[in-house]
Write an enzyme that holds these catalytic residues in place. Structure first.
Site, short mmCIF file in Angstrom:
data_model
loop_
_atom_site.label_atom_id
_atom_site.label_comp_id
_atom_site.label_asym_id
_atom_site.label_seq_id
_atom_site.Cartn_x
_atom_site.Cartn_y
_atom_site.Cartn_z
N ASP A 1 49.86 50.08 -14.98
CA ASP A 1 49.30 51.36 -14.54
C ASP A 1 47.86 51.17 -14.08
O ASP A 1 47.27 50.10 -14.23
CB ASP A 1 49.41 52.43 -15.62
CG ASP A 1 48.58 52.13 -16.84
OD1 ASP A 1 47.77 51.18 -16.80
OD2 ASP A 1 48.69 52.86 -17.84
N ILE A 2 47.32 52.22 -13.43
CA ILE A 2 45.97 52.15 -12.88
C ILE A 2 44.96 52.44 -13.98
O ILE A 2 45.08 53.43 -14.70
CB ILE A 2 45.82 53.18 -11.73
CG1 ILE A 2 46.84 52.89 -10.62
CG2 ILE A 2 44.41 53.16 -11.17
CD1 ILE A 2 46.89 53.94 -9.53
N GLU B 1 50.62 57.46 -12.74
CA GLU B 1 49.96 56.28 -12.18
C GLU B 1 50.58 55.00 -12.70
O GLU B 1 49.99 53.92 -12.61
CB GLU B 1 48.47 56.30 -12.51
CG GLU B 1 48.08 55.95 -13.94
CD GLU B 1 48.22 57.14 -14.90
OE1 GLU B 1 47.67 57.05 -16.01
OE2 GLU B 1 48.87 58.13 -14.55
#
Length: 521
Positions: free
Chosen positions: A391-392, A434
């Site tokens: 994920d970001i 995300e």
């Protein structure tokens, strides 16, 4: 008045009455008659013509005869083009409005010239009463326009007759009686007019009006016996040309025999000059390959994609055999149906069902479906499967600082960067928010780790530009791999999630591989 003139007037009047009857009959039953308006005008014009001629014959002075001659010419000049239009429509064809209007230019001029002949003598050079007759009969010397009008009328009758004769072999036996009636109705006045122009009629009388009695009687008989003009045979050519589907006709050697108007619109590259050539040769010249559908087999349905006016269109191709009466296969029909819009809608539904709307990669549902299939296939082939979940980092901070549009740009940026390192064999999906997931068939933990490192470094080295500001977008990665028959997709994703959590605990922007020690933390 001489008896033969009286008989002649009687027969011409009968013709007028019969034509008037046909006109009124068609008018009151026009809902049941295709092309009723044309037939009404046709019979009305013949009624005016024959009534005017009959009353003219019964007149006593030259002035009366000239007046009724003008009356008959109100109907007579337009009857020939109306008859031609009627036959054209009967055979399933149509003329454009321009050509239809053009047909009535000469008749209109004729009516005007006849009405004003005393001023210019272009239609009749001279008109007088015959001296060799015991009854008043008008004689005339024809002028220049009379020749033009006569040639035009003869041409209309001839064209109408030829159109009907050409239709004969395409007409089923049940319709040939009414077709024969129409052919004879065109030939009789044409022959009679020719005989009249040669001066072979008694007392110089026009035989056409009297023969209208015969043709009108034939019309009435045909309407009552074979329902003429009520049941109109539709020519096979008309059906072929009016079909919305494009049709290619091949002979038994797969050579192009014919194609319809719709096909010319769907495949403008196909030309008349190609008739007689093998379809594969034609297609090789158009597309650089043979025809992509196995048309030798009947009942096939295949999609064909083509470039039309700079856009990609999709045609559904259907094939069927053409049989003769024996029955033997004598050819093949290839039908093209435009399903571009249908396929476009299906693609849209597919995108909504299988793909993430923002990034255009697989969504969570489709990844889970394909991931289970991939695991099952790997077990059958005794191959490993690895998963990368990432994920970001600090995604909420991006949203809070730059807005949700910037957050969307960050998600799209991550997908774009990753796609540069992933081949078509891997499954890449947006897992939620995300978070992203990658399934790697036939790849070990170590190989998956190196790929994840590549992705991490690529994201670090390619910052996102938002409103002229360069923003570093990094990600944290977790890697897992199949290890036993008991592994499920859910358990493997859970393992990758544990490893991802370990990456975040150790400062983010890192890659961790799942192990039992990670799970216990």
């Amino acid at each position: 008045m001489e008896s033969h003139i009286t008989s002649y007037i009687t027969l011409v009047t009968t013709s007028a009455v019969l034509n008037l009857f046909l006109c009124m009959y068609t008018y009151f039953r026009r809902a049941h008659f295709p092309n009723a308006n044309i037939f009404i005008l046709y019979t009305a014009s013949l009624s005016v013509y024959t009534f005017g001629y009959a009353i003219g014959l019964a007149s006593n002075t030259l002035e009366q005869m000239k007046f009724w001659n003008i009356v008959q010419y109100i109907g007579m000049p337009i009857s020939a083009p109306l008859g031609l239009l009627l036959m054209i429509h009967y055979t399933g064809k149509k003329l454009s409005k321009w050509w239809t209007s053009a047909l009535f230019i000469i008749p209109t001029i004729t009516v005007l010239l006849v009405a004003t002949n005393d001023w210019h003598h272009l239609y009749y050079k001279k008109v007088w009463l015959r001296e060799d007759s015991n009854v008043p009969v008008m004689a005339m010397e024809i002028g220049q326009w009379y020749v033009v009008h006569g040639a035009f009328t003869f041409s209309c009758l001839l064209c109408a007759g030829l159109i009907l004769i050409a239709q004969w072999r395409h007409t089923k036996k049940m319709y040939r009686r009414q077709l024969l009636t129409l052919i004879v109705s065109q030939i009789i006045p044409m022959v009679a007019a020719f005989v009249y122009l040669l001066g072979l009629t008694p007392s110089g009388l026009d035989p056409v009006p009297i023969l209208m009695c015969v043709t009108s009687a034939m019309y009435i008989w045909a309407i009552l016996s074979s329902r003429l003009l009520t049941i109109v045979p539709i020519a096979k050519e008309s059906i072929f040309e009016s079909m919305r589907e494009g049709v290619l006709v091949l002979d038994s050697s797969y050579r192009l025999v014919d194609f319809n108007r719709s096909l010319r619109l769907m495949l403008p590259e196909i030309e008349i000059s190609m008739v007689g050539q093998p379809l594969n040769d034609i297609w090789l010249g158009l597309a650089g390959e043979t025809f992509p559908v196995e048309y030798e087999r009947e009942g096939l349905q295949t999609d064909l994609y083509w470039q039309l006016n700079g856009e990609t269109v999709c045609y559904q191709v259907r094939t069927s055999y053409v049989f003769n009466k024996n029955p033997q296969v004598v050819g093949i029909l290839i039908m093209l149906i435009d399903i571009t819009e249908q396929r476009f809608l299906q693609e849209q539904l597919k995108q909504l069902a299988y793909f993430d709307g923002l990034t255009k990669i697989y969504n969570r549902t489709q990844f889970l479906n394909k991931g289970r299939e991939l695991l099952q296939e790997a077990r059958l082939n005794l191959q490993p499967v690895s998963f990368i979940l990432f994920d970001i980092d600090h995604f909420k901070r991006i949203n809070d600082t730059y807005g949700h549009d910037a957050g969307d740009q960050a998600i799209i940026h991550v997908v774009s960067v990753c796609n540069g390192y992933l081949n078509s064999e891997v499954l890449f999906a947006r897992y939620g928010g995300e978070e992203f997931v990658i399934a790697l068939p036939n790849m070990t933990n170590q190989e998956a780790y190196h790929l994840a490192e590549q992705l991490r470094i690529a994201l670090l080295d390619q910052p996102l530009d938002i409103q002229g500001e360069s923003i570093s977008v990094t990600s944290s990665f977790g890697v897992s791999q199949t290890g036993s028959e008991a592994d499920t997709l859910e358990s493997l994703l859970r393992d990758a999630d544990h490893a991802l959590y370990e990456s975040k605990r150790n400062g983010r922007n890192a890659v961790r591989v799942y192990s039992a020690s990670v799970s216990s933390l």
